[in-house]
Design a protein around this motif. Structure first.
Motif, PDB file in Angstrom:
ATOM      1  N   ARG A 164      46.686  37.237  39.020  1.00 44.07           N
ATOM      2  CA  ARG A 164      45.721  36.912  37.967  1.00 44.07           C
ATOM      3  C   ARG A 164      44.413  36.403  38.568  1.00 44.07           C
ATOM      4  N   LYS A 197      40.892  38.374  38.054  1.00 44.51           N
ATOM      5  CA  LYS A 197      39.803  37.700  37.340  1.00 44.51           C
ATOM      6  C   LYS A 197      38.542  37.665  38.198  1.00 44.51           C
ATOM      7  N   GLU A 213      37.163  41.835  29.805  1.00 41.99           N
ATOM      8  CA  GLU A 213      37.975  42.985  29.417  1.00 41.99           C
ATOM      9  C   GLU A 213      37.078  44.155  29.027  1.00 41.99           C
ATOM     10  N   LEU A 266      45.078  42.681  31.955  1.00 42.80           N
ATOM     11  CA  LEU A 266      44.411  42.124  33.123  1.00 42.80           C
ATOM     12  C   LEU A 266      44.807  42.928  34.351  1.00 42.80           C
ATOM     13  N   TYR A 309      47.378  37.205  30.542  1.00 39.75           N
ATOM     14  CA  TYR A 309      46.876  35.889  30.953  1.00 39.75           C
ATOM     15  C   TYR A 309      47.952  34.813  30.960  1.00 39.75           C
ATOM     16  N   ASP A 351      42.584  47.821  38.431  1.00 40.22           N
ATOM     17  CA  ASP A 351      43.472  46.744  38.007  1.00 40.22           C
ATOM     18  C   ASP A 351      44.939  47.062  38.260  1.00 40.22           C
TER      19      ASP A 351
END
Length: 217
Positions: free
Chosen positions: A34, A38, A85, A152, A163, A188
């Motif tokens: 994550r 991010k 996103e 994500l 998330y 991703d």
């Protein structure tokens, strides 16, 4: 799918301590992924991101056109873009103009499935308890039969990394499941061991490809 498993992963023959170690490792791996994903999204050039978003929107529209004849009046569950996103709002406007009923997810309580509210692009919006934009007039609808799910991250097997809230996990627990279309950037794609409650998405659409290749349903 999103979040860490609510029941520790592992083989049934393992002792309780091994279950705990597996769950901790699983959680740490997802947390690391994550953070990396991010950071990569924050680093995207805005113009490049807009180009990617337009390509994803075109792929989603093509998917919709290929499948909407089954139930022309079926509600499509969409999402409001957060935290970098893919922003598909131009697509939503095009679909709404074509008469496609749209719905946005709504968090009604912690540790619960998402509810859904009817939405028309351009109507007045407010923030829900999670700070997500939802229609000011909340017209509740049943869970949509077709659902765009922001990712994500995602795996080659179409498992989703979210998330960590677990809202989509709980939304998809009960049968009959909606047809789920993951939305993500091609970069991703990651690898992680899916948890007991993870459910593979039906297809994942990115700016450059789809999973599974050639079998979009």
């Amino acid at each position: 799918m999103t979040g860490e498993p609510r029941i520790p992963c592992g083989h049934a023959a393992q002792p309780a301590s091994a279950h705990a170690n597996d769950a901790i490792a699983h959680s740490a791996n997802k947390a690391s992924l994550r953070a990396t994903l991010k950071a990569a999204r924050r680093a995207l050039d805005p113009l490049d991101k807009a180009r990617r978003d337009a390509l994803i929107g075109a792929r989603v529209l093509a998917w919709w056109r290929a499948h909407s004849t089954r139930e022309a009046d079926q509600v499509l569950g969409v999402y409001w873009p957060l935290r970098g996103e893919p922003d598909l709002q131009p697509l939503y406007l095009e679909l709404a103009r074509a008469g496609v009923p749209l719905a946005l997810p709504l968090v009604v309580a912690p540790d619960s499935a998402l509810a859904f509210v009817a939405w028309v692009p351009g109507e007045a919006m407010v923030s829900d308890r999670m700070g997500v934009a939802v229609p000011a007039e909340q017209r509740m609808v049943d869970r949509p039969g077709l659902l765009l799910v922001p990712c994500l991250g995602f795996t080659a097997e179409r498992y989703r990394l979210g998330y960590g809230g677990g809202y989509y996990d709980r939304t998809l627990e009960d049968a009959p499941r909606p047809v789920t279309v993951g939305v993500a950037y091609q970069a991703d794609q990651v690898a992680f061991a899916e948890g007991q409650h993870d459910v593979a998405l039906d297809v994942v659409l990115t700016e450059g490809s789809s999973l599974p290749p050639g079998t979009d349903r």
